[in-house]
Design a protein around this motif. Structure first.
Motif, PDB file in Angstrom:
ATOM      1  N   GLY A 181     -60.982  -5.627 -45.654  1.00  0.00           N
ATOM      2  CA  GLY A 181     -61.120  -5.059 -44.314  1.00  0.00           C
ATOM      3  C   GLY A 181     -61.473  -6.073 -43.245  1.00  0.00           C
ATOM      4  O   GLY A 181     -61.843  -5.698 -42.120  1.00  0.00           O
ATOM      5  N   ASN A 197     -63.264  -7.623 -37.927  1.00  0.00           N
ATOM      6  CA  ASN A 197     -63.559  -6.496 -38.811  1.00  0.00           C
ATOM      7  C   ASN A 197     -62.610  -5.364 -38.452  1.00  0.00           C
ATOM      8  O   ASN A 197     -62.712  -4.759 -37.380  1.00  0.00           O
ATOM      9  CB  ASN A 197     -65.023  -6.072 -38.626  1.00  0.00           C
ATOM     10  N   THR A 198     -61.661  -5.065 -39.338  1.00  0.00           N
ATOM     11  CA  THR A 198     -60.658  -4.039 -39.037  1.00  0.00           C
ATOM     12  C   THR A 198     -61.126  -2.647 -39.430  1.00  0.00           C
ATOM     13  O   THR A 198     -60.441  -1.660 -39.168  1.00  0.00           O
ATOM     14  CB  THR A 198     -59.333  -4.350 -39.762  1.00  0.00           C
ATOM     15  N   GLY A 199     -62.311  -2.581 -40.075  1.00  0.00           N
ATOM     16  CA  GLY A 199     -62.839  -1.279 -40.482  1.00  0.00           C
ATOM     17  C   GLY A 199     -63.793  -0.696 -39.450  1.00  0.00           C
ATOM     18  O   GLY A 199     -63.933  -1.214 -38.336  1.00  0.00           O
ATOM     19  N   LYS A 200     -64.475   0.382 -39.841  1.00  0.00           N
ATOM     20  CA  LYS A 200     -65.408   1.055 -38.939  1.00  0.00           C
ATOM     21  C   LYS A 200     -66.858   0.640 -39.181  1.00  0.00           C
ATOM     22  O   LYS A 200     -67.683   0.641 -38.260  1.00  0.00           O
ATOM     23  CB  LYS A 200     -65.279   2.574 -39.100  1.00  0.00           C
ATOM     24  N   ASP A 201     -67.157   0.272 -40.415  1.00  0.00           N
ATOM     25  CA  ASP A 201     -68.531  -0.082 -40.755  1.00  0.00           C
ATOM     26  C   ASP A 201     -68.786  -1.558 -40.510  1.00  0.00           C
ATOM     27  O   ASP A 201     -67.898  -2.404 -40.694  1.00  0.00           O
ATOM     28  CB  ASP A 201     -68.815   0.242 -42.220  1.00  0.00           C
ATOM     29  N   LYS A 202     -70.027  -1.859 -40.130  1.00  0.00           N
ATOM     30  CA  LYS A 202     -70.372  -3.260 -39.895  1.00  0.00           C
ATOM     31  C   LYS A 202     -70.383  -4.027 -41.222  1.00  0.00           C
ATOM     32  O   LYS A 202     -70.605  -3.465 -42.299  1.00  0.00           O
ATOM     33  CB  LYS A 202     -71.725  -3.370 -39.207  1.00  0.00           C
ATOM     34  N   LYS A 203     -70.141  -5.339 -41.117  1.00  0.00           N
ATOM     35  CA  LYS A 203     -70.106  -6.196 -42.295  1.00  0.00           C
ATOM     36  C   LYS A 203     -70.882  -7.481 -42.016  1.00  0.00           C
ATOM     37  O   LYS A 203     -70.848  -8.005 -40.900  1.00  0.00           O
ATOM     38  CB  LYS A 203     -68.659  -6.541 -42.670  1.00  0.00           C
ATOM     39  N   GLY A 205     -69.611  -5.918 -36.293  1.00  0.00           N
ATOM     40  CA  GLY A 205     -69.455  -4.472 -36.205  1.00  0.00           C
ATOM     41  C   GLY A 205     -68.014  -4.031 -36.390  1.00  0.00           C
ATOM     42  O   GLY A 205     -67.084  -4.825 -36.280  1.00  0.00           O
ATOM     43  N   GLY A 206     -67.832  -2.741 -36.679  1.00  0.00           N
ATOM     44  CA  GLY A 206     -66.495  -2.195 -36.865  1.00  0.00           C
ATOM     45  C   GLY A 206     -65.619  -2.438 -35.642  1.00  0.00           C
ATOM     46  O   GLY A 206     -66.010  -2.138 -34.518  1.00  0.00           O
ATOM     47  N   GLY A 207     -64.418  -3.011 -35.852  1.00  0.00           N
ATOM     48  CA  GLY A 207     -63.481  -3.283 -34.770  1.00  0.00           C
ATOM     49  C   GLY A 207     -63.805  -4.529 -33.965  1.00  0.00           C
ATOM     50  O   GLY A 207     -63.045  -4.894 -33.064  1.00  0.00           O
ATOM     51  N   ASN A 208     -64.906  -5.193 -34.264  1.00  0.00           N
ATOM     52  CA  ASN A 208     -65.317  -6.378 -33.497  1.00  0.00           C
ATOM     53  C   ASN A 208     -64.732  -7.652 -34.089  1.00  0.00           C
ATOM     54  O   ASN A 208     -64.328  -7.704 -35.252  1.00  0.00           O
ATOM     55  CB  ASN A 208     -66.841  -6.485 -33.448  1.00  0.00           C
TER      56      ASN A 208
END
Length: 848
Positions: free
Chosen positions: A138, A161-167, A286-289
């Motif tokens: 992701g 980050n292509t997902g919604k949850d932070k990594k 963060g998600g999408g960031n």
């Protein structure tokens, strides 16, 4: 950068999902055109693709596998690596797992970990920058690399980050700079190199003593920019062992890639450890960031300059703005250069759309090689650069003019060009040169200068002043002499006139060798009484035969040295007589054009009985019998003998350089016998030579055979390839014993690229300028309907459109008015001639 990566991934996925789009963009080895100049390289099984990013010879090589090197002539900033060896530059991303450890993601195949097999990697080349993209878990990790006009190496590490949850992630670059005039590390490398952490990056330093009086201090300054407010922590080190975890631990086994921690940070390294610049930047995404960090590597050659560079900040928008500006500049440049286009569906088995894009990239290949500062590892070949110039000057005469003047300053004051030269490391230092006297070096120089005058009409280049070097044996010495380019050409010609074998054959002695440089045994003296015997290269003699006419034409045009016109005309008659008497061998009703012969004509090569007892054909002498116009000046009936030889040389990948091969132990031919059968020049398709043959076929009006050979020679028609598939290759090997089938030796610097361009311009479209004007003689059966070219000749812009594919007689319309055509019985087609006084403004030529 985010927008670019999303655009690339969208196009790649469309190609992966659509058979039609894949077919329309496909290149060998899982590579695809994303546009005219943008190319995606996906995972390949064999070989590697590469792309140069260059400023005045300072070049970053970006390999699709991830290997990256940087050099300028003999000076290497970052060394090359290949074949699975540890890279000197690499980069990783990391994604934190539930167990608190990181899953490392290599951006490059060269440092791919066994545990990240699910990572999808893509390399995308644009003319402005190379993009390496890795998708895993992701997260999209990417690296962008390019070189600025100021010779700065710029690279950006990026994560999205292509997902919604932070990594929790990290970005980690690793650089091991050399900064020396050397092509490899040695036991002393670590002793004289250091790296230390600075306030905003790193400072490399390397000292070297080229000799007892030439001391150099070389520095590499790295500065960076990122949004530090988003960074949780940056771990940094300048010691390789601190990054990997041990002297003998490879990068892919480094513990820090899994822990995200460099246990022993070291801010200054020298002598016992390899000095590197490496860090791990940890952050929450963060998600999408997304997040990026820019790095700029600049070379300096004094401590004070290096320290100043360390204090110059790098702005957040600098790299994106530079790339955007370069894109606009390249778009304008592409609209100004020689344009060629062939009808989309008119080239038979050849995909017209892919071919048109391929030719655009070959044009970039030619220009890069013409203006480069090395044509291999470190040195620059004289024959290589002048052949490339002869093509590149068609659209970039200004830079080619400057390169001509540079190269002319390395000529020996006796008129002998070196085989290879290098740019001196500093003013006053002597350059490294290869002084083996390959006789053909000068012929390419005269060819290129004649072509420059024919295309530009700029005779002022002949008055430019250039220097010389003095050669004492194989030693390079300084020389105070300076002279005009015209007098350089005269000295080069006189040197070759002096090498005519006046005693035996009247042909040009081969000396150390000719263009077929692996066949370097013909010049050996039989009794050892002289350094070189009277052995002859027929190819070089034919080239020189043409040069002598070119020099007479140049001297006549400038109204100087009538005495030399007489001398060169007499030499030309001597050479022609020698060729007619000795270069043609008969056996019954059949004839062959020899490749050459040894000292005192004691043995022949390319004859009915070579020293190994074989009847052998050679391609280049046959080709240049036509290209040099010996075919027009001599016996026209040789056409059938030349064609018969070329048919015997034909193979799966096109005409071979020789057939049969030269076996190990064969006497008199040199080191070519050490090459395996079916490789390089030894009975393989050496594409440069194949293109010479194709050039000759077009000149003889044998267009069907020529197009058949061209189809075989183009890499875009092959199923597999070991080199870069979107430019010309060096050769195609074939040897069943070793499992060789189409592998190539090299790509970017190969002369086959410039000959392809010359064949398309001079033969297919038939644009042939001379000192008096330009002949337009398109190939018999041009091969493509609705083909067009835009090209400048002496200030006029020729817009040529061909609407014919058949062998019917051609009609020429110039600016809408039909003009009478003359039939050329040698080319078997019609032609027109436009004199210099009519080469003004835009000239539209329609051929029907």
């Amino acid at each position: 950068m985010k927008k670019k990566i999303e655009e690339f991934l969208k196009k790649i996925r469309e190609i992966e999902q659509s058979e039609d789009k894949r077919r329309a963009a496909a290149l060998p080895e899982n590579c695809y055109f994303l546009g005219d100049y943008d190319i995606a390289c996906l995972k390949r099984e064999i070989g590697d693709s590469r792309y140069p990013y260059s400023a005045d010879g300072f070049t970053l090589w970006a390999y699709s596998s991830g290997y990256i090197s940087v050099n300028e002539s003999t000076f290497y900033v970052i060394l090359p690596a290949s074949g699975g060896k540890e890279p000197f530059f690499t980069a990783f991303g990391g994604i934190k797992s539930d167990d608190g450890k990181y899953s490392p993601v290599s951006l490059f195949d060269t440092t791919a970990l066994p545990c990240d097999k699910n990572t999808a990697r893509y390399t995308v080349y644009t003319p402005e920058a190379a993009y390496y993209i890795a998708e895993q878990g992701g997260v999209i990790f990417a690296l962008r690399a390019f070189v600025t006009k100021n010779k700065e190496v710029c690279f950006t590490l990026y994560a999205q980050n292509t997902g919604k949850d932070k990594k929790e992630i990290y970005l980690s670059p690793y650089l091991n700079c050399l900064l020396k005039h050397d092509t490899a590390e040695c036991v002393e490398t670590n002793w004289f190199k250091e790296c230390k952490v600075t306030e905003n990056g790193y400072l490399f330093g390397s000292v070297e003593d080229l000799d007892r009086t030439t001391h150099l201090e070389n520095y590499g300054v790295i500065v960076k920019n990122c949004d530090e407010s988003r960074v949780k922590k940056t771990e940094r080190t300048t010691a390789r062992t601190a990054y990997t975890g041990g002297t003998n631990v490879p990068i892919i086994c480094a513990d820090c890639l899994r822990t995200g921690v460099i246990e022993k940070e070291k801010t200054n390294t020298r002598f016992t450890d390899a000095a590197v610049a490496a860090e791990i930047i940890k952050l929450t995404l963060g998600g999408g960031n997304d997040f990026k960090v820019d790095y700029k590597l600049t070379c300096a050659y004094s401590k004070s300059d290096a320290e100043k560079l360390c204090s110059i900040p790098l702005s957040a928008a600098e790299f994106d703005e530079y790339v955007a500006s370069a894109e606009k500049e390249n778009a304008k440049k592409n609209s100004d250069v020689t344009e060629m286009e062939f009808g989309e569906n008119s080239l038979g088995k050849l995909n017209g759309g892919v071919f048109n894009r391929f030719v655009k990239n070959v044009r970039r290949q030619v220009e890069f090689a013409a203006l480069a500062k090395n044509s291999g590892v470190s040195l620059l070949g004289v024959r290589d650069v002048f052949q490339q110039i002869e093509a590149a000057l068609m659209w970039n005469p200004t830079d080619c003019r400057a390169k001509i003047l540079e190269a002319m300053s390395f000529i020996g004051n006796d008129g002998r060009p070196p085989r290879q030269y290098s740019i001196p490391p500093k003013d006053g230092a002597l350059p490294r040169m290869d002084l083996r006297p390959f006789i053909d070096q000068g012929v390419w120089i005269i060819d290129a200068l004649y072509a420059y005058l024919g295309f530009t009409g700029d005779y002022s280049i002949l008055d430019e002043i250039c220097g010389y070097y003095e050669y004492k044996g194989y030693a390079v010495c300084a020389c105070d002499e300076k002279d005009s380019v015209l007098n350089h050409l005269i000295r080069i010609t006189d040197y070759m006139v002096d090498k005519i074998d006046r005693k035996y054959t009247g042909c040009l002695r081969v000396m150390y060798g000719d263009w077929n440089d692996a066949l370097d045994g013909l010049g050996v003296s039989l009794d050892g009484s002289e350094e070189y015997g009277s052995g002859v290269s027929v190819m070089a003699t034919l080239q020189f035969y043409n040069n002598l006419k070119q020099m007479c034409d140049i001297l006549h045009a400038v109204g100087k040295r009538d005495d030399l016109i007489g001398t060169y005309s007499a030499a030309r008659r001597t050479v022609r007589s020698g060729l007619e008497k000795y270069a043609i061998e008969a056996k019954g009703a059949e004839r062959k054009i020899l490749h050459g012969w040894g000292d005192k004509v004691s043995y022949k090569v390319g004859s009915y009985r070579d020293p190994d007892g074989a009847s052998r054909d050679g391609l280049t002498a046959n080709a240049f019998w036509v290209i040099s116009d010996m075919f027009r000046d001599g016996d026209e009936t040789l056409r059938e003998d030349i064609l018969a030889s070329m048919h015997r040389l034909d193979s799966k990948y096109g005409m071979k350089t020789f057939e049969p091969y030269f076996p190990l132990g064969m006497k008199g031919v040199g080191r070519i016998v050490n090459l395996p059968r079916g490789t390089a020049e030894n009975a393989a398709t050496y594409v440069h030579a194949t293109l010479f043959g194709i050039w000759a076929l077009f000149k003889m009006g044998e267009s069907d055979f020529a197009w058949e050979q061209l189809f075989k020679a183009l890499p875009i028609t092959h199923k597999s390839l070991s080199t870069t598939p979107f430019i010309m290759s060096n050769s195609y090997s074939y040897n069943e014993e070793y499992g060789l089938d189409g592998e190539s030796m090299s790509d970017w610097f190969t002369g086959s690229a410039n000959v392809l361009i010359k064949v398309l311009v001079r033969c297919v479209f038939g644009v042939n300028p001379d000192l008096g004007g330009v002949t337009v003689c398109p190939a018999r059966g041009i091969g493509s309907e609705n083909s067009r070219i835009k090209i400048k000749v002496k200030g006029a812009t020729l817009n040529i459109e061909s609407r014919c594919k058949s062998d019917k007689a051609k009609r020429f319309f110039v600016n809408g008015k039909e003009i009478p055509a003359e039939y050329d019985r040698f080319a078997r087609t019609e032609k027109i001639f436009i004199p210099n006084e009519k080469l003004v403004g835009n000239i539209d030529i329609r051929i029907e």
